[in-house]
Structure formats: C-alpha cells, structure tokens
Design a protein around this motif. Structure first.
Motif, PDB file in Angstrom:
ATOM      1  N   UNK A   1     -45.206 -44.422 -69.492  1.00  0.00           N
ATOM      2  CA  UNK A   1     -45.260 -43.858 -68.148  1.00  0.00           C
ATOM      3  C   UNK A   1     -44.435 -42.585 -68.094  1.00  0.00           C
ATOM      4  N   UNK A   2     -44.683 -41.805 -67.068  1.00  0.00           N
ATOM      5  CA  UNK A   2     -43.986 -40.541 -66.839  1.00  0.00           C
ATOM      6  C   UNK A   2     -43.192 -40.697 -65.559  1.00  0.00           C
ATOM      7  N   UNK A   3     -41.925 -40.338 -65.606  1.00  0.00           N
ATOM      8  CA  UNK A   3     -41.099 -40.426 -64.404  1.00  0.00           C
ATOM      9  C   UNK A   3     -40.069 -39.308 -64.400  1.00  0.00           C
ATOM     10  N   UNK A   4     -40.038 -38.582 -63.307  1.00  0.00           N
ATOM     11  CA  UNK A   4     -39.071 -37.494 -63.109  1.00  0.00           C
ATOM     12  C   UNK A   4     -38.989 -36.544 -64.297  1.00  0.00           C
ATOM     13  N   UNK A   5     -40.136 -36.139 -64.822  1.00  0.00           N
ATOM     14  CA  UNK A   5     -40.181 -35.164 -65.897  1.00  0.00           C
ATOM     15  C   UNK A   5     -39.969 -35.722 -67.293  1.00  0.00           C
ATOM     16  N   UNK A   6     -39.813 -37.028 -67.421  1.00  0.00           N
ATOM     17  CA  UNK A   6     -39.585 -37.639 -68.735  1.00  0.00           C
ATOM     18  C   UNK A   6     -40.652 -38.686 -69.028  1.00  0.00           C
ATOM     19  N   UNK A   7     -40.991 -38.820 -70.308  1.00  0.00           N
ATOM     20  CA  UNK A   7     -41.945 -39.837 -70.747  1.00  0.00           C
ATOM     21  C   UNK A   7     -41.168 -41.009 -71.323  1.00  0.00           C
ATOM     22  N   UNK A   8     -41.665 -42.220 -71.088  1.00  0.00           N
ATOM     23  CA  UNK A   8     -41.055 -43.432 -71.633  1.00  0.00           C
ATOM     24  C   UNK A   8     -42.157 -44.374 -72.108  1.00  0.00           C
ATOM     25  N   UNK A   9     -41.843 -45.098 -73.188  1.00  0.00           N
ATOM     26  CA  UNK A   9     -42.736 -46.168 -73.624  1.00  0.00           C
ATOM     27  C   UNK A   9     -42.690 -47.271 -72.575  1.00  0.00           C
ATOM     28  N   UNK A  10     -43.627 -48.198 -72.614  1.00  0.00           N
ATOM     29  CA  UNK A  10     -43.685 -49.250 -71.603  1.00  0.00           C
ATOM     30  C   UNK A  10     -42.425 -50.112 -71.583  1.00  0.00           C
ATOM     31  N   UNK A  11     -41.673 -50.155 -72.707  1.00  0.00           N
ATOM     32  CA  UNK A  11     -40.417 -50.921 -72.718  1.00  0.00           C
ATOM     33  C   UNK A  11     -39.237 -50.109 -72.194  1.00  0.00           C
ATOM     34  N   UNK A  12     -39.485 -48.869 -71.746  1.00  0.00           N
ATOM     35  CA  UNK A  12     -38.441 -48.031 -71.178  1.00  0.00           C
ATOM     36  C   UNK A  12     -37.778 -47.087 -72.162  1.00  0.00           C
ATOM     37  N   UNK A  13     -38.073 -47.244 -73.455  1.00  0.00           N
ATOM     38  CA  UNK A  13     -37.483 -46.377 -74.470  1.00  0.00           C
ATOM     39  C   UNK A  13     -38.019 -44.955 -74.287  1.00  0.00           C
ATOM     40  N   UNK A  14     -37.141 -43.932 -74.320  1.00  0.00           N
ATOM     41  CA  UNK A  14     -37.599 -42.561 -74.082  1.00  0.00           C
ATOM     42  C   UNK A  14     -38.464 -42.024 -75.220  1.00  0.00           C
ATOM     43  N   UNK A  15     -39.359 -41.104 -74.852  1.00  0.00           N
ATOM     44  CA  UNK A  15     -40.222 -40.416 -75.809  1.00  0.00           C
ATOM     45  C   UNK A  15     -39.869 -38.931 -75.720  1.00  0.00           C
TER      46      UNK A  15
END
Length: 122
Positions: A88-102
C-alpha cells in the motif's frame, strides 16, 4: 480493419440511426417506432461496452507517475526487479502488506487487487 465487439456495435448503431432518420418523415409509422427502439437498444449496448472498458482499465497496471492509489488501499505492486507484491501507499511512502517499507524508487506500477472468487454452493 479488425472487427471488435465495440466496432460492430458502433456499426449497428450507425445503421439504426440511419433507419431512424429515414423514417422520421412518418414518426407514427411502425418502422419509425422499431428504428427508435433499435437505436435505444444500441445506445444501451455502447454504454455497457464503455462501462466494461472502464472496469478493465481499472484492473490494468497503472504507472506510479500517472496516478497513485488511495492511501492505505491494499494493491498489487510491481517493482523494478520484475517481481510483484501486495502493499500500500501512504503519505508518500510505499509499504509491503506487512508494513515493511519499500524503497520508493523500486515501485514502478500498481493495480487494484482482483475480485476474490465466489464460493460455489455445495
């Protein structure tokens, strides 16, 4: 020209329109009423085809420089090493579904999650 469902429908719509115009001199005639009914049916078919195309477009991969998904919406993401993940994308950052940043530059495209299958009755 390759005939597609949309081009065939548009051709039928054109013929229905010509039929309606040819019978406009006698609007109470059966042929005029039939042509109007046919024209309305073809307009409905084109409207349905456009709706289907829009649905298909929504299912397609979207480049991130074209449009981003809504915040916190779980989507499929494509990364630049030819791999796909959920995230998912949130506030300009991408994260894997487990919350780990991409790393932002790794994500190239995204698309909505597919509709889950409908369970068949047993």
């Amino acid at each position: 020209m390759i005939t597609t469902a949309i081009s065939a429908t548009l051709a039928r719509l054109g013929h229905a329109h010509l039929d309606a115009v040819e019978t406009a001199e006698r609007p109470s005639s059966k042929s005029h009423r039939d042509a109007k009914r046919s024209f309305r049916k073809h307009i409905d078919m084109v409207t349905s085809a456009v709706a289907l195309l829009e649905q298909e477009r929504e299912k397609a991969w979207t480049p991130i420089n074209e449009r981003l998904p809504d915040n916190d919406l779980l989507v499929l993401i494509a990364v630049n090493d030819d791999d796909t993940w959920t995230g998912y994308h949130i506030n300009g950052a991408w994260r894997y579904s487990d919350g780990f940043p991409i790393e932002k530059e790794r994500v190239t495209h995204w698309m909505p999650m597919p509709t889950p299958p409908v369970a068949s009755p047993t």
